[in-house]
Design a protein around this motif. Structure first.
Motif, PDB file in Angstrom:
ATOM      1  N   SER A  84       0.826  -1.205   0.000  1.00 55.16           N
ATOM      2  CA  SER A  84       0.000   0.000   0.000  1.00 55.16           C
ATOM      3  C   SER A  84       0.860   1.255   0.000  1.00 55.16           C
ATOM      4  O   SER A  84       0.570   2.216  -0.718  1.00 55.16           O
ATOM      5  CB  SER A  84      -0.919   0.015   1.218  1.00 55.16           C
ATOM      6  OG  SER A  84      -1.801  -1.072   1.187  1.00 55.16           O
ATOM      7  N   LEU A  98       0.762   3.908  -3.095  1.00 56.80           N
ATOM      8  CA  LEU A  98       0.407   5.306  -2.844  1.00 56.80           C
ATOM      9  C   LEU A  98       1.568   6.239  -3.183  1.00 56.80           C
ATOM     10  O   LEU A  98       1.360   7.339  -3.693  1.00 56.80           O
ATOM     11  CB  LEU A  98      -0.037   5.489  -1.396  1.00 56.80           C
ATOM     12  CG  LEU A  98      -1.419   4.944  -1.061  1.00 56.80           C
ATOM     13  CD1 LEU A  98      -1.633   4.903   0.445  1.00 56.80           C
ATOM     14  CD2 LEU A  98      -2.504   5.769  -1.723  1.00 56.80           C
ATOM     15  N   SER A  99       2.788   5.804  -2.915  1.00 59.86           N
ATOM     16  CA  SER A  99       3.955   6.608  -3.257  1.00 59.86           C
ATOM     17  C   SER A  99       4.086   6.745  -4.771  1.00 59.86           C
ATOM     18  O   SER A  99       4.398   7.831  -5.284  1.00 59.86           O
ATOM     19  CB  SER A  99       5.222   5.982  -2.687  1.00 59.86           C
ATOM     20  OG  SER A  99       5.160   5.959  -1.288  1.00 59.86           O
ATOM     21  N   VAL A 103       1.647   6.561  -7.015  1.00 56.87           N
ATOM     22  CA  VAL A 103       0.571   7.452  -7.466  1.00 56.87           C
ATOM     23  C   VAL A 103       0.956   8.904  -7.195  1.00 56.87           C
ATOM     24  O   VAL A 103       0.771   9.783  -8.046  1.00 56.87           O
ATOM     25  CB  VAL A 103      -0.761   7.094  -6.776  1.00 56.87           C
ATOM     26  CG1 VAL A 103      -1.804   8.170  -6.997  1.00 56.87           C
ATOM     27  CG2 VAL A 103      -1.268   5.753  -7.257  1.00 56.87           C
ATOM     28  N   SER A 104       1.512   9.147  -6.024  1.00 59.41           N
ATOM     29  CA  SER A 104       1.918  10.503  -5.662  1.00 59.41           C
ATOM     30  C   SER A 104       2.994  11.041  -6.601  1.00 59.41           C
ATOM     31  O   SER A 104       2.918  12.181  -7.067  1.00 59.41           O
ATOM     32  CB  SER A 104       2.415  10.508  -4.212  1.00 59.41           C
ATOM     33  OG  SER A 104       2.781  11.793  -3.823  1.00 59.41           O
ATOM     34  N   GLN A 116       1.522  11.828 -10.065  1.00 65.87           N
ATOM     35  CA  GLN A 116       0.735  13.061 -10.031  1.00 65.87           C
ATOM     36  C   GLN A 116       1.641  14.289 -10.001  1.00 65.87           C
ATOM     37  O   GLN A 116       1.359  15.294 -10.648  1.00 65.87           O
ATOM     38  CB  GLN A 116      -0.210  13.066  -8.826  1.00 65.87           C
ATOM     39  CG  GLN A 116      -1.316  12.048  -8.907  1.00 65.87           C
ATOM     40  CD  GLN A 116      -2.253  12.258 -10.079  1.00 65.87           C
ATOM     41  OE1 GLN A 116      -2.447  13.357 -10.569  1.00 65.87           O
ATOM     42  NE2 GLN A 116      -2.850  11.175 -10.542  1.00 65.87           N
ATOM     43  N   SER A 158      -4.262  17.321  -9.988  1.00 69.16           N
ATOM     44  CA  SER A 158      -3.072  16.525  -9.719  1.00 69.16           C
ATOM     45  C   SER A 158      -2.360  17.009  -8.466  1.00 69.16           C
ATOM     46  O   SER A 158      -1.758  16.216  -7.738  1.00 69.16           O
ATOM     47  CB  SER A 158      -2.104  16.568 -10.895  1.00 69.16           C
ATOM     48  OG  SER A 158      -2.566  15.727 -11.915  1.00 69.16           O
ATOM     49  N   ALA A 193      -4.321  15.473  -5.683  1.00 68.75           N
ATOM     50  CA  ALA A 193      -4.052  14.029  -5.646  1.00 68.75           C
ATOM     51  C   ALA A 193      -2.654  13.739  -5.114  1.00 68.75           C
ATOM     52  O   ALA A 193      -2.453  12.769  -4.371  1.00 68.75           O
ATOM     53  CB  ALA A 193      -4.223  13.432  -7.037  1.00 68.75           C
ATOM     54  N   VAL A 212      -2.834  14.293  -1.237  1.00 71.71           N
ATOM     55  CA  VAL A 212      -3.618  13.253  -0.563  1.00 71.71           C
ATOM     56  C   VAL A 212      -2.898  11.909  -0.588  1.00 71.71           C
ATOM     57  O   VAL A 212      -2.735  11.263   0.459  1.00 71.71           O
ATOM     58  CB  VAL A 212      -5.027  13.139  -1.197  1.00 71.71           C
ATOM     59  CG1 VAL A 212      -5.761  11.923  -0.675  1.00 71.71           C
ATOM     60  CG2 VAL A 212      -5.832  14.397  -0.918  1.00 71.71           C
ATOM     61  N   SER A 213      -2.453  11.466  -1.763  1.00 68.45           N
ATOM     62  CA  SER A 213      -1.800  10.156  -1.848  1.00 68.45           C
ATOM     63  C   SER A 213      -0.461  10.153  -1.119  1.00 68.45           C
ATOM     64  O   SER A 213      -0.102   9.175  -0.454  1.00 68.45           O
ATOM     65  CB  SER A 213      -1.629   9.719  -3.299  1.00 68.45           C
ATOM     66  OG  SER A 213      -0.842  10.647  -4.006  1.00 68.45           O
ATOM     67  N   LEU A 242      -1.234  10.038   2.653  1.00 66.38           N
ATOM     68  CA  LEU A 242      -1.644   8.694   3.076  1.00 66.38           C
ATOM     69  C   LEU A 242      -0.455   7.746   3.146  1.00 66.38           C
ATOM     70  O   LEU A 242      -0.351   6.933   4.077  1.00 66.38           O
ATOM     71  CB  LEU A 242      -2.706   8.143   2.118  1.00 66.38           C
ATOM     72  CG  LEU A 242      -4.091   8.768   2.225  1.00 66.38           C
ATOM     73  CD1 LEU A 242      -4.982   8.263   1.091  1.00 66.38           C
ATOM     74  CD2 LEU A 242      -4.719   8.477   3.567  1.00 66.38           C
ATOM     75  N   ALA A 243       0.459   7.841   2.182  1.00 64.27           N
ATOM     76  CA  ALA A 243       1.650   6.988   2.200  1.00 64.27           C
ATOM     77  C   ALA A 243       2.507   7.278   3.421  1.00 64.27           C
ATOM     78  O   ALA A 243       2.988   6.356   4.097  1.00 64.27           O
ATOM     79  CB  ALA A 243       2.461   7.187   0.920  1.00 64.27           C
TER      80      ALA A 243
END
Length: 64
Positions: A8, A12-13, A15-16, A19, A41, A44, A47-48, A51-52
């Motif tokens: 996870s 998430l990293s 995706v970050s 973006q 972006s 995003a 947020v991502s 969360l990471a």
């Protein structure tokens, strides 16, 4: 660290980072003919990335 938590954090990293790259390079993205603005972006990325970081910190403090 449990495998699902590590996966996870990695996802998430990733995706970050993607973006952030889109935001910096100004890549155009359209979904079904609708242009997605660059500021989306930025949100995003925050947020991502947040969360990471939270998952990573939680996994570091929960170990005995």
């Amino acid at each position: 660290m449990k495998p699902f938590t590590a996966m996870s954090i990695a996802l998430l990293s990733l995706v970050s980072v993607v973006q952030l790259i889109r935001l910096v390079l100004g890549w155009d993205v359209s979904i079904n003919g609708i242009a997605i603005p660059l500021w989306a972006s930025g949100i995003a990325f925050i947020v991502s990335g947040g969360l990471a970081v939270m998952l990573w910190r939680e996994s570091r403090t929960s170990q005995p």
